[in-house]
Design an enzyme around this catalytic site. Structure first.
Site, PDB file in Angstrom:
ATOM      1  N   LYS A 141       4.175   8.792   8.737  1.00 55.07           N
ATOM      2  CA  LYS A 141       3.825   8.284  10.217  1.00 55.07           C
ATOM      3  C   LYS A 141       4.911   8.727  11.262  1.00 55.07           C
ATOM      4  O   LYS A 141       4.720   9.873  11.529  1.00 55.07           O
ATOM      5  CB  LYS A 141       3.644   6.764  10.142  1.00 55.07           C
ATOM      6  CG  LYS A 141       2.736   6.386   9.065  1.00 55.07           C
ATOM      7  CD  LYS A 141       2.104   4.959   9.039  1.00 55.07           C
ATOM      8  CE  LYS A 141       0.908   4.789   8.563  1.00 55.07           C
ATOM      9  NZ  LYS A 141       0.907   4.011   7.171  1.00 55.07           N
ATOM     10  N   TYR A 176       0.845  -1.135   0.034  1.00 51.24           N
ATOM     11  CA  TYR A 176      -0.234  -0.041  -0.002  1.00 51.24           C
ATOM     12  C   TYR A 176       0.878   1.157   0.042  1.00 51.24           C
ATOM     13  O   TYR A 176       1.963   1.285   0.696  1.00 51.24           O
ATOM     14  CB  TYR A 176      -0.817  -0.079   1.159  1.00 51.24           C
ATOM     15  CG  TYR A 176      -1.773   1.104   1.430  1.00 51.24           C
ATOM     16  CD1 TYR A 176      -3.051   1.348   0.411  1.00 51.24           C
ATOM     17  CD2 TYR A 176      -1.722   2.178   2.365  1.00 51.24           C
ATOM     18  CE1 TYR A 176      -3.701   2.306   0.564  1.00 51.24           C
ATOM     19  CE2 TYR A 176      -2.468   3.421   2.598  1.00 51.24           C
ATOM     20  CZ  TYR A 176      -3.542   3.618   1.408  1.00 51.24           C
ATOM     21  OH  TYR A 176      -4.277   4.593   1.754  1.00 51.24           O
ATOM     22  N   ASP A 198       9.131   2.738   0.044  1.00 54.61           N
ATOM     23  CA  ASP A 198       8.504   3.434   0.687  1.00 54.61           C
ATOM     24  C   ASP A 198       8.398   3.018   2.268  1.00 54.61           C
ATOM     25  O   ASP A 198       8.093   2.038   2.593  1.00 54.61           O
ATOM     26  CB  ASP A 198       6.983   2.775   0.061  1.00 54.61           C
ATOM     27  CG  ASP A 198       5.715   3.587   0.906  1.00 54.61           C
ATOM     28  OD1 ASP A 198       6.010   4.509   1.883  1.00 54.61           O
ATOM     29  OD2 ASP A 198       4.554   3.505   0.407  1.00 54.61           O
TER      30      ASP A 198
HETATM   31  C1  LIG Z   1       0.306   4.618   5.797  1.00 49.30           C
HETATM   32  C2  LIG Z   1       0.996   4.300   4.382  1.00 49.30           C
HETATM   33  C3  LIG Z   1       0.910   5.267   3.440  1.00 49.30           C
HETATM   34  C4  LIG Z   1      -0.086   6.515   3.388  1.00 49.30           C
HETATM   35  O1  LIG Z   1       0.179   7.476   4.297  1.00 49.30           O
HETATM   36  P1  LIG Z   1      -0.969   8.282   4.868  1.00 49.30           P
HETATM   37  O2  LIG Z   1      -0.186   9.224   5.567  1.00 49.30           O
HETATM   38  O3  LIG Z   1      -1.879   7.578   5.235  1.00 49.30           O
HETATM   39  O4  LIG Z   1      -1.434   8.997   3.384  1.00 49.30           O
HETATM   40  C5  LIG Z   1       2.055   5.024   2.178  1.00 49.30           C
HETATM   41  N1  LIG Z   1       2.838   3.970   2.521  1.00 49.30           N
HETATM   42  C6  LIG Z   1       2.827   2.991   3.480  1.00 49.30           C
HETATM   43  C7  LIG Z   1       3.899   1.994   3.439  1.00 49.30           C
HETATM   44  C8  LIG Z   1       1.783   3.304   4.344  1.00 49.30           C
HETATM   45  O5  LIG Z   1       2.012   2.197   5.492  1.00 49.30           O
END
Ligand SMILES: *Cc1c(COP(=O)(O)O)cnc(C)c1O
Length: 434
Positions: free
Chosen positions: A268, A145, A240
């Site tokens: 995060k 994701y 990511d």
């Molecule tokens: C949570 C998450 C996102 C998205 O971040 P948001 O602040 O919710 O937009 C993107 N990549 C990864 C791996 C994530 O866990």
């Protein structure tokens, strides 16, 4: 019995004015049955709901709170910043300090651009990768994701997986046409895609340890293999690290696994619980971003003083935090849980990496999205409910990761094992849904 009448009433009202009653889909608890708890406050490892019930929290806002709720240093930094003004739309010192801090912890990020969410970070990193390579196609992995940007919503993890949404209406075919999918941990599939479309693949984006199909760590050689395929074919490798950054090691997964990406996306933890994302890479790449270069990307609230203060305070505390101890405690917890499940005759595979873990209800190996989906999600839902009845919150979806924080105590871990021990095997069998 815990009463949740206030949460219930708030949820009814919320549903009238907010789609599904929530501002992010998984929170609605649809995948585990039942209704969400409205949270009133949090401190350390626990939260208190609108009815005054206290819960031990393994969600920790889905990852940002590696220091736990309301850490005094973060709260103090935010309060101090707020008193001086909440937004200027002009640069502030903390932006510089946070960028320097990130660069010091992650040497691959010589330059960093702050944004407001992980979603923004991945969208912007992809735009940059396409701009510098002049190639539009992108390889992403099933079950990973990367936020809700259009190009990433093909076979995505997290809420998209939870709600079994194949993609989503509203994303034009043309946008995902350039999104090529490969199974996680499968280098041959990636090599085959490159061989077939070497001329137009500009980027490979990957969660270096996947956290959004449940926790699925990379198999040995996987990240190294992606690195070398990207080098061979002139594509950029994007890690990511929105979850893994500052969690699996201070320097993120790239430090832990020793593989250097071209671009990194963060979110995060970098915001200490406030809305922050970031993307960065070499000076040469990042100088292509406006106003230095031509790749446009902007934000009215980007580099917001409160958010910068929170992130900076969090990273400063994390720099002196005992990561090995937390990892050891999480490992001990996971071993303890495995023993208790074994005693009940319930097959599980518990994956752990640093302070994150996922319980897969299966006796088969989980290495990608297909194998993750074979785990018993209905049993996970019953597990979620059984633990919640005992005052312990796990993520309300089987395709997520439990988050342990530095605020979790040995007493918390024993309480978790005790609660698990108290679950009757029948409670986890069909027919026991709430
Ligand atoms: C949570 C998450 C996102 C998205 O971040 P948001 O602040 O919710 O937009 C993107 N990549 C990864 C791996 C994530 O866990």
């Amino acid at each position: 019995m815990r009463h949740t009448t206030t949460s219930h009433a708030l949820f009814q009202r919320a549903k009238q004015r907010i789609p599904g009653g929530v501002n992010s889909p998984v929170r609605a608890c649809l995948a585990v049955g039942g209704e969400p708890l409205f949270i009133k406050s949090g401190r350390g490892s626990s939260v208190i709901d609108a009815d005054g019930n206290k819960y031990l929290d393994y969600v920790q806002s889905w990852g940002p709170l590696l220091l736990g709720h309301a850490h005094p240093a973060v709260t103090e930094a935010v309060t101090r910043a707020a008193a001086k003004g909440t937004s200027f739309g002009a640069p502030c010192e903390d932006e510089v300090l946070l960028a320097e801090e990130v660069a010091a912890l992650m040497p691959a990020l010589e330059m960093v651009r702050m944004v407001n969410s992980g979603t923004e970070a991945t969208m912007s990193a992809l735009r940059l990768a396409r701009a510098v390579t002049g190639k539009n196609a992108l390889i992403k992995f099933e079950g990973c994701y990367h936020g809700h940007g259009d190009p990433f919503l093909a076979s995505a993890g997290s809420g998209v997986a939870t709600l079994s949404i194949p993609g989503t209406p509203g994303v034009p075919e043309a946008v995902v046409q350039d999104t090529l999918l490969a199974p996680y941990n499968n280098l041959e599939a990636v090599a085959a895609l490159f061989a077939a479309r070497s001329h137009d693949i500009g980027a490979v984006i990957v969660e270096p340890a996947a956290g959004n199909m449940g926790l699925v760590p990379p198999l040995p050689g996987f990240l190294e293999g992606l690195r070398s395929l990207c080098d061979t074919y002139g594509a950029l490798l994007i890690f990511d690290e929105v979850i893994t950054g500052f969690r699996v090691a201070l320097g993120g997964a790239q430090a832990r696994y020793g593989v250097r990406p071209d671009l990194t996306t963060l979110g995060k933890i970098i915001g200490g619980g406030l809305p922050v994302g970031a993307y960065g890479g070499s000076r040469q790449l990042m100088e292509q971003v406006a106003p230095e270069g031509g790749v446009y990307q902007a934000g009215t609230l980007s580099g917001n003083p409160l958010a910068m203060a929170a992130g900076l305070a969090a990273l400063r505390v994390l720099k002196t935090s005992p990561y090995p101890d937390l990892e050891q405690q999480t490992e001990t917890l996971c071993r303890g849980m495995e023993e208790r499940f074994a005693a009940k005759g319930i097959p599980v595979r518990i994956h752990r990496l640093a302070s994150m873990f996922t319980i897969f209800f299966t006796d088969r190996p989980v290495v990608d999205f297909a194998s993750a989906k074979q785990a018993d999600a209905a049993r996970y839902a019953r597990f979620y409910q059984a633990m919640r009845r005992r005052g312990i919150l796990f993520a309300p979806s089987a395709f997520e990761t439990a988050m342990v924080s530095f605020a979790h105590t040995p007493e918390n871990f024993s309480a978790t094992l005790e609660a698990l021990e108290g679950i009757e095997p029948g409670e986890l069998s069909p027919g026991n849904e709430d």
